[in-house]
Design an enzyme around this catalytic site. Structure first.
Site, mmCIF file in Angstrom:
data_model
loop_
_atom_site.group_PDB
_atom_site.id
_atom_site.type_symbol
_atom_site.label_atom_id
_atom_site.label_comp_id
_atom_site.label_asym_id
_atom_site.label_seq_id
_atom_site.Cartn_x
_atom_site.Cartn_y
_atom_site.Cartn_z
ATOM 1 N N TYR A 1 0.829 -1.207 0.000
ATOM 2 C CA TYR A 1 0.000 0.000 0.000
ATOM 3 C C TYR A 1 0.863 1.256 0.000
ATOM 4 C CZ TYR A 1 0.743 1.196 4.967
ATOM 5 O OH TYR A 1 1.295 1.574 6.163
ATOM 6 N N LYS B 1 6.514 -1.837 2.069
ATOM 7 C CA LYS B 1 5.291 -1.238 2.643
ATOM 8 C C LYS B 1 4.116 -2.189 2.445
ATOM 9 C CE LYS B 1 3.157 3.334 3.162
ATOM 10 N NZ LYS B 1 3.189 3.377 4.615
ATOM 11 N N GLU C 1 11.528 3.159 14.398
ATOM 12 C CA GLU C 1 10.616 4.190 13.881
ATOM 13 C C GLU C 1 9.348 4.160 14.713
ATOM 14 O OE1 GLU C 1 9.412 3.297 9.799
ATOM 15 O OE2 GLU C 1 9.583 1.157 10.221
ATOM 16 N N LEU D 1 10.815 1.628 7.341
ATOM 17 C CA LEU D 1 10.259 2.054 6.060
ATOM 18 C C LEU D 1 11.060 3.255 5.556
ATOM 19 C CD1 LEU D 1 7.725 1.656 4.154
ATOM 20 C CD2 LEU D 1 6.843 3.697 5.296
HETATM 21 N N1 PDD Z 1 2.445 5.480 7.431
HETATM 22 N N2 PDD Z 1 7.053 4.363 9.226
HETATM 23 C C1 PDD Z 1 5.938 3.610 9.145
HETATM 24 C C2 PDD Z 1 5.934 2.268 9.792
HETATM 25 C C3 PDD Z 1 4.808 4.089 8.444
HETATM 26 O O1 PDD Z 1 3.708 3.340 8.343
HETATM 27 C C4 PDD Z 1 4.867 5.384 7.858
HETATM 28 C C5 PDD Z 1 3.706 5.946 7.071
HETATM 29 C C6 PDD Z 1 6.038 6.136 7.995
HETATM 30 C C7 PDD Z 1 6.193 7.490 7.357
HETATM 31 O O2 PDD Z 1 6.316 7.344 5.978
HETATM 32 P P1 PDD Z 1 5.879 8.472 4.959
HETATM 33 O O3 PDD Z 1 6.653 9.672 5.315
HETATM 34 O O4 PDD Z 1 6.238 7.917 3.627
HETATM 35 O O5 PDD Z 1 4.393 8.692 5.146
HETATM 36 C C8 PDD Z 1 7.120 5.590 8.668
HETATM 37 C C9 PDD Z 1 1.311 5.823 6.593
HETATM 38 C C10 PDD Z 1 1.013 7.272 6.560
HETATM 39 C C11 PDD Z 1 0.137 4.972 7.003
HETATM 40 O O6 PDD Z 1 0.373 3.807 7.337
HETATM 41 O O7 PDD Z 1 -1.008 5.426 6.944
#
Ligand code: PDD
Length: 294
Positions: A36, A150, A183, A207
């Site tokens: 996703y 992801k 994270e 991620l």
């Molecule tokens: N989540 N780390 C994890 C485990 C995440 O699920 C996310 C993002 C991030 C930040 O990544 P980015 O900057 O690309 O949004 C870091 C999304 C927003 C979600 O699961 O809805």
């Protein structure tokens, strides 16, 4: 104000999100066999599309789902043209498709199933938190060894986020067995020490956050030193500032971890500077980005 309902594209067919029906033998339902992305929409325009499409492509390659990412991108724009959202979120998921249940990848699955939906996003709660800072908890990183992909397998992230919620906190930051902070449950984590910004290096245990990468670039442009090295749970007391980044969080100061104040217990100066650079970057992009076709 009444917000428009979420609108979906299910394999290219546009319909209200509530009308999408997924077959029970879809491998995402049975195995979490899917990838996703979540993208932010500002003023009706999707932010950092190329970066999200590149990460989507990489995740799909890693688990060998063959999907047409260019077509997904076209469908994303078609969907946005049909929805009056200004501040919103696009959620996008590609599954391996439907097949009789076997653990190994089926030789002849159906085509991958693709869901894209757009929904309005109320940024007010986040905006308040960006001013005040948030409290977080630490939580064991219970996840698998390929967090760079992801995938929709988010049970350990959900458990961590739920623990944070029950503690009255905004996020859980995840701590590996060796004490390193990887994270957040849905954000990347940054620390600031002696004016330098620190964040975990890109590896299979985190991620590659799109916001993380933009923040590293913005800090660099602002002349703020960046060190890609893990923060450790035991040395959080030595950190002057802590902040989270993510598509919806943007740049979010953390003021307490497990009830202990970070630095002064207030959002820090370097964090504020980076948050301002982030907002400035979005504003510049909006000023230069083509208007939505509607
Ligand atoms: N989540 N780390 C994890 C485990 C995440 O699920 C996310 C993002 C991030 C930040 O990544 P980015 O900057 O690309 O949004 C870091 C999304 C927003 C979600 O699961 O809805």
């Amino acid at each position: 104000m009444n917000q428009p309902s979420p609108l979906a594209s299910w394999n290219g067919e546009i319909m209200p999100l509530t009308e999408v029906r997924v077959p029970v033998l879809d491998r995402a339902f049975l195995f979490g066999d899917a990838i996703y992305e979540a993208l932010r929409v500002y003023e009706g325009r999707p932010f950092l599309v190329d970066e999200h499409m590149a990460r989507l492509r990489r995740s799909l390659d890693q688990i060998r789902i063959e999907a047409d990412v260019d077509r997904i991108e076209r469908r994303l724009f078609e969907l946005l043209e049909r929805h009056p959202v200004r501040s919103g979120l696009v959620y996008l998921q590609v599954t391996r498709g439907v097949a009789p249940r076997t653990h190994y990848f089926p030789a002849n699955p159906t085509e991958p199933n693709e869901l894209i939906y757009v929904s309005p996003l109320d940024d007010d709660p986040h905006a308040r938190h960006r001013e005040t800072g948030v409290d977080v908890i630490t939580f064991d990183d219970l996840r698998w060894k390929r967090c760079d992909i992801k995938s929709v397998n988010l049970l350990a992230n959900c458990m961590a986020a739920q623990a944070a919620r029950e503690a009255g906190c905004a996020e859980a930051i995840l701590v590996a067995a060796d004490g390193a902070i990887t994270e957040g449950s849905h954000t990347s984590v940054f620390g600031v020490r002696d004016g330098a910004v620190m964040t975990a290096p890109l590896a299979r245990n985190i991620l590659p956050g799109i916001t993380r990468s933009l923040v590293v670039e913005l800090a660099d442009r602002a002349g703020i030193p960046i060190r890609e090295e893990p923060l450790s749970r035991d040395r959080l007391s030595e950190v002057d500032e802590l902040f989270l980044t993510g598509t919806t969080a943007e740049v979010l100061p953390v003021t307490r971890v497990d009830d202990q104040p970070i630095g002064s217990g207030q959002p820090g100066e370097v964090t504020r500077q980076i948050a301002a650079a982030y907002r400035g970057h979005v504003a510049d992009w909006l000023a230069g980005a083509p208007a939505p076709a509607r």
